[in-house]
Every structure is written in structure tokens, then in C-alpha cells.
Motif scaffolding. Sequence first.
Motif, mmCIF file in Angstrom:
data_model
loop_
_atom_site.group_PDB
_atom_site.id
_atom_site.type_symbol
_atom_site.label_atom_id
_atom_site.label_comp_id
_atom_site.label_asym_id
_atom_site.label_seq_id
_atom_site.Cartn_x
_atom_site.Cartn_y
_atom_site.Cartn_z
ATOM 1 N N ARG A 14 -27.932 41.268 37.102
ATOM 2 C CA ARG A 14 -29.424 41.025 37.678
ATOM 3 C C ARG A 14 -29.920 39.629 37.385
ATOM 4 N NH1 ARG A 14 -31.572 45.457 36.528
ATOM 5 N NH2 ARG A 14 -32.579 44.716 34.671
ATOM 6 N N ILE A 15 -29.769 39.242 36.269
ATOM 7 C CA ILE A 15 -30.422 37.638 35.878
ATOM 8 C C ILE A 15 -29.456 36.931 36.534
ATOM 9 C CG2 ILE A 15 -30.573 36.223 33.845
ATOM 10 C CD1 ILE A 15 -31.601 38.531 32.389
ATOM 11 N N THR A 16 -28.128 36.967 36.477
ATOM 12 C CA THR A 16 -27.182 35.975 37.004
ATOM 13 C C THR A 16 -27.526 35.977 38.527
ATOM 14 O OG1 THR A 16 -25.569 36.424 35.516
ATOM 15 C CG2 THR A 16 -24.746 35.479 37.265
ATOM 16 N N GLY A 17 -27.737 36.992 39.001
ATOM 17 C CA GLY A 17 -27.983 37.126 40.783
ATOM 18 C C GLY A 17 -28.943 36.388 40.857
ATOM 19 N N ARG A 18 -30.417 36.644 40.008
ATOM 20 C CA ARG A 18 -31.655 36.082 40.581
ATOM 21 C C ARG A 18 -31.493 34.409 40.200
ATOM 22 N NH1 ARG A 18 -35.596 40.233 37.345
ATOM 23 N NH2 ARG A 18 -35.573 41.761 39.200
ATOM 24 N N VAL A 19 -30.672 34.076 39.297
ATOM 25 C CA VAL A 19 -30.750 32.591 38.862
ATOM 26 C C VAL A 19 -29.774 32.003 40.328
ATOM 27 C CG1 VAL A 19 -29.491 30.719 37.601
ATOM 28 C CG2 VAL A 19 -30.945 32.520 36.564
ATOM 29 N N MET A 20 -28.726 32.552 40.779
ATOM 30 C CA MET A 20 -27.887 32.173 41.837
ATOM 31 C C MET A 20 -28.999 32.200 43.302
ATOM 32 S SD MET A 20 -24.174 33.809 41.178
ATOM 33 C CE MET A 20 -23.446 33.396 42.744
ATOM 34 N N SER A 21 -29.620 33.164 43.268
ATOM 35 C CA SER A 21 -30.398 33.259 44.470
ATOM 36 C C SER A 21 -31.438 32.220 44.350
ATOM 37 C CB SER A 21 -30.985 34.769 44.668
ATOM 38 O OG SER A 21 -29.993 35.696 45.121
ATOM 39 N N GLY A 22 -32.230 32.249 43.313
ATOM 40 C CA GLY A 22 -33.146 30.932 43.125
ATOM 41 C C GLY A 22 -32.698 29.427 43.370
ATOM 42 N N VAL A 23 -31.629 29.444 43.032
ATOM 43 C CA VAL A 23 -30.910 28.180 43.341
ATOM 44 C C VAL A 23 -30.873 27.766 44.855
ATOM 45 C CG1 VAL A 23 -28.768 26.630 43.251
ATOM 46 C CG2 VAL A 23 -29.640 27.710 41.304
ATOM 47 N N VAL A 24 -30.193 28.807 45.499
ATOM 48 C CA VAL A 24 -30.121 29.038 46.808
ATOM 49 C C VAL A 24 -31.660 28.695 47.553
ATOM 50 C CG1 VAL A 24 -29.452 30.222 48.958
ATOM 51 C CG2 VAL A 24 -27.881 30.066 46.946
ATOM 52 N N VAL A 25 -32.494 29.629 47.247
ATOM 53 C CA VAL A 25 -33.891 29.495 47.768
ATOM 54 C C VAL A 25 -34.467 28.071 47.675
ATOM 55 C CG1 VAL A 25 -36.321 30.311 47.442
ATOM 56 C CG2 VAL A 25 -34.201 32.169 47.745
ATOM 57 N N TYR A 122 -25.490 40.081 45.865
ATOM 58 C CA TYR A 122 -24.595 41.148 45.390
ATOM 59 C C TYR A 122 -24.860 41.413 43.952
ATOM 60 C CZ TYR A 122 -20.396 43.757 44.722
ATOM 61 O OH TYR A 122 -19.539 44.819 44.270
ATOM 62 N N LEU A 123 -25.034 40.450 43.216
ATOM 63 C CA LEU A 123 -25.224 40.682 41.708
ATOM 64 C C LEU A 123 -26.818 41.269 41.446
ATOM 65 C CD1 LEU A 123 -23.560 37.472 40.252
ATOM 66 C CD2 LEU A 123 -22.911 39.827 39.910
ATOM 67 N N ARG A 124 -27.668 41.123 41.989
ATOM 68 C CA ARG A 124 -29.107 41.400 41.833
ATOM 69 C C ARG A 124 -29.478 42.833 42.583
ATOM 70 N NH1 ARG A 124 -32.954 39.336 45.855
ATOM 71 N NH2 ARG A 124 -31.980 37.760 47.130
ATOM 72 N N ASP A 125 -28.594 43.141 43.723
ATOM 73 C CA ASP A 125 -29.134 44.422 44.509
ATOM 74 C C ASP A 125 -27.941 45.594 44.454
ATOM 75 O OD1 ASP A 125 -29.627 46.104 46.720
ATOM 76 O OD2 ASP A 125 -30.300 44.253 47.814
ATOM 77 N N GLY A 126 -28.440 46.678 43.761
ATOM 78 C CA GLY A 126 -27.526 47.572 43.378
ATOM 79 C C GLY A 126 -27.442 48.411 44.933
ATOM 80 N N ASN A 127 -28.028 48.252 45.867
ATOM 81 C CA ASN A 127 -27.700 48.815 47.236
ATOM 82 C C ASN A 127 -26.796 48.113 47.925
ATOM 83 O OD1 ASN A 127 -29.677 51.053 46.962
ATOM 84 N ND2 ASN A 127 -31.395 49.673 47.538
ATOM 85 N N LEU A 128 -26.692 47.013 47.932
ATOM 86 C CA LEU A 128 -25.626 46.290 48.575
ATOM 87 C C LEU A 128 -24.151 46.414 47.893
ATOM 88 C CD1 LEU A 128 -24.761 43.909 50.530
ATOM 89 C CD2 LEU A 128 -25.202 42.215 48.846
ATOM 90 N N ARG A 129 -24.521 46.652 46.361
ATOM 91 C CA ARG A 129 -23.166 46.775 45.453
ATOM 92 C C ARG A 129 -22.655 48.259 45.988
ATOM 93 N NH1 ARG A 129 -24.472 44.511 39.627
ATOM 94 N NH2 ARG A 129 -22.162 44.842 39.253
ATOM 95 N N ALA A 130 -23.436 49.111 46.280
ATOM 96 C CA ALA A 130 -23.044 50.620 46.628
ATOM 97 C C ALA A 130 -22.288 50.448 48.241
ATOM 98 C CB ALA A 130 -24.286 51.461 46.685
ATOM 99 N N MET A 131 -22.985 49.505 48.995
ATOM 100 C CA MET A 131 -22.375 49.553 50.207
ATOM 101 C C MET A 131 -21.192 48.665 50.455
ATOM 102 S SD MET A 131 -25.320 48.972 53.170
ATOM 103 C CE MET A 131 -25.671 47.120 52.487
ATOM 104 N N LEU A 132 -20.856 47.915 49.305
ATOM 105 C CA LEU A 132 -19.698 47.127 49.442
ATOM 106 C C LEU A 132 -19.083 47.181 47.980
ATOM 107 C CD1 LEU A 132 -21.230 43.730 51.097
ATOM 108 C CD2 LEU A 132 -19.568 45.741 52.228
#
Length: 136
Positions: A14-25, A122-132
Motif C-alpha cells: 500500500r505504501i509503495t503504491g501510494r508513493v508511485m501514485s503520488g509521483v504520477v499525480v 494495483y499495489l494500493r487497491d485491493g479491489n483492483l488486485r482481486a479483479m486482476l
Amino acid sequence: MPTVVDTEVSKPARITGRVMSGVVVLFLLFDGAIKLVPLSVVTETMDRMGFGASDALARSLGIITIVCTLLYSVPPTSILGAILLTGYLGGAIASHVRIGSPLFTHTLFGLYLGLMLWGGLYLRDGNLRAMLPFRR
């Protein structure tokens, strides 16, 4: 019997996903903001890419970028934002291909950003991980 899908995300993921998403945002908000002004570098680049040096078009693209980025940054609309940003980045890639920009630095930059965008989500969203789900 239906299977139960665990949508829980580990803290490091979740932290890694938030950092990656934060850089993109941050990058996309900056990109949208410089189009709203619009700075001369924006209109000159648009002109070189064949879109003309239009302040109105630059502002429109800035608004689109910011709105899609805000959708991506809010958890309930993050998948919609990711889909819209993927289309936006695909258009940027196509524009760079059309004018023959350098491959790894300009043309594929949208791909790099898109991979970070979806990877972070994908790393921060469990629902997306469940779909894919990726098989182990």
C-alpha cells in the motif's frame, strides 16, 4: 461454492503504491498547471507537434489533465481516472510517434508514466488486485 477473494493489501504494498501514485499525480498536476497558464514552452511544443500554438487548446488539455488526475487520486473514482489517463497518455505517445520524437526519452515517456499509474493503483487497491489476480 463461491470463492472468497481477499482484498486486503499489505502495508508495504500500500505504501509503495501510494508513493508511485503520488509521483504520477504530482507530475500530471504540474503538467496540467503549466498548460493552464499556458507557458510559452507549452505552446511552442504543441506547435512543433502539429497542433498549432493555441492557448485555448493548451488550457483545454490542462483542464482535462487535472480533472482526470483528480479522478485518479480519489479512491472511489481511481479506476475511472486511470482509464481516462491511459487514453490521454496513449494520445501523447501517438503524437510523438507521428513527429518522430526520440523513442526512449519522449515517445515512451507516456508508457513509463502509464506503468507507474497502473502499478501504483494495483499495489494500493485491493479491489483492483482481486479483479486482476496474478497467479503464483
